[in-house]
Design an enzyme around this catalytic site. Sequence first.
Site, PDB file in Angstrom:
ATOM      1  N   LEU A 145      89.805 -60.100  83.276  1.00 51.11           N
ATOM      2  CA  LEU A 145      89.258 -60.964  81.723  1.00 51.11           C
ATOM      3  C   LEU A 145      87.951 -60.437  80.374  1.00 51.11           C
ATOM      4  O   LEU A 145      88.003 -60.762  80.096  1.00 51.11           O
ATOM      5  CB  LEU A 145      87.818 -61.762  83.315  1.00 51.11           C
ATOM      6  N   PHE A 148      91.150 -59.839  78.021  1.00 51.36           N
ATOM      7  CA  PHE A 148      91.716 -60.448  77.366  1.00 51.36           C
ATOM      8  C   PHE A 148      90.227 -61.591  76.745  1.00 51.36           C
ATOM      9  O   PHE A 148      90.282 -61.909  75.663  1.00 51.36           O
ATOM     10  CB  PHE A 148      92.376 -61.769  78.255  1.00 51.36           C
ATOM     11  N   HIS A 149      89.514 -61.708  76.986  1.00 50.58           N
ATOM     12  CA  HIS A 149      88.130 -62.394  76.416  1.00 50.58           C
ATOM     13  C   HIS A 149      87.940 -62.029  75.022  1.00 50.58           C
ATOM     14  O   HIS A 149      87.529 -62.686  73.832  1.00 50.58           O
ATOM     15  CB  HIS A 149      86.771 -62.039  77.567  1.00 50.58           C
ATOM     16  N   HIS A 150      87.673 -60.341  75.253  1.00 50.96           N
ATOM     17  CA  HIS A 150      87.234 -59.177  73.668  1.00 50.96           C
ATOM     18  C   HIS A 150      88.089 -60.459  72.591  1.00 50.96           C
ATOM     19  O   HIS A 150      88.027 -60.578  71.022  1.00 50.96           O
ATOM     20  CB  HIS A 150      87.320 -57.910  74.201  1.00 50.96           C
TER      21      HIS A 150
END
Length: 319
Positions: A145, A148-150
């Site tokens: 998370l 991948f979120h960044h």
Amino acid sequence: MTRISGHKSLVYKECQPQFSIFDWDINSSLKWMEENWHYSVYVSIAYMLVVFSIQQFMRQREPFKLRNCLTLWNILLTIFSIAGSYYMLPEMYDTFYLKGINHSVCIASTNSIAQYWMWLFALSKIFELGDTIFIVLRKQKLILLHWFHHILALIYTWYSYGQNISLGRWFVTMNMVVHSLMYAYYAFRSMQIYIPRQIAMTVTSLQIIQMIFGFYVSGYAFFSKLSGNYCEIPVKTATFGFIVYSTFFFMFAKLFVNNYLRKFSNHTHHNHHHHHNAKSSKWTADPNIHHNIITIIIIIRMVKQQQQQQILQQQQQQL
């Protein structure tokens, strides 16, 4: 009055009198981002190579402490997020509370101060990648998370900013407000100040709420475009936002379950069965990447089906 002239994207608008810090210009910033947003992809690739290379390098080494540096880092990002919230919230109040949901979702901002902070917000997504450097140098758990979120947030922010989309105010304001609390929480943690567990749960809950609102306004804009209503965002960008926020929602929701609900359940179970090995109550916050990929595929198929139905309806109306 400043016109966004020479800008090839969807929106051509009049803005309030020029707001200039360090000779900032809305024309040039929008045009530059529209032409160069793809650099965010290159930055993301370099980011992954650096992060996982450092992780391998640190495998046989002692973790760095970096407590003072981390505290300063979190404080700076807290200040930036609070300042961004301070300047974005009045624009959100004016458009959403006074003019309604449709205006806030479908009419792009003409407030030059808000536009300036949207520009700073887009640039800040590169600096926020530094969060991960602290994680790998301190040999903490790097979950899917996080990185991948960044990456996805950086790419989508740069892609959408260059189009001056109407949803910009929503995305920036929500993120700034939540990050004000999140980085403040991280700053206190890095200073080894005790923070009640409920605060951590609240921060994660606010992140989930942010994703729900992002999902909703992206869907609102998407269906407005399909219905033929005026909305200053391309269909593909609204679709991209719809997918991004849907994915983030499922990932943050799973993190919340693993981090708090499942851990609490395991802890309760452990208290009633002392003969169990302590390892049985351990948990992992890593979301299952296969589930996320399946979710994205399902959403893409749903969007395509909606588009095909809309095209068929238009063809039938023409006949």
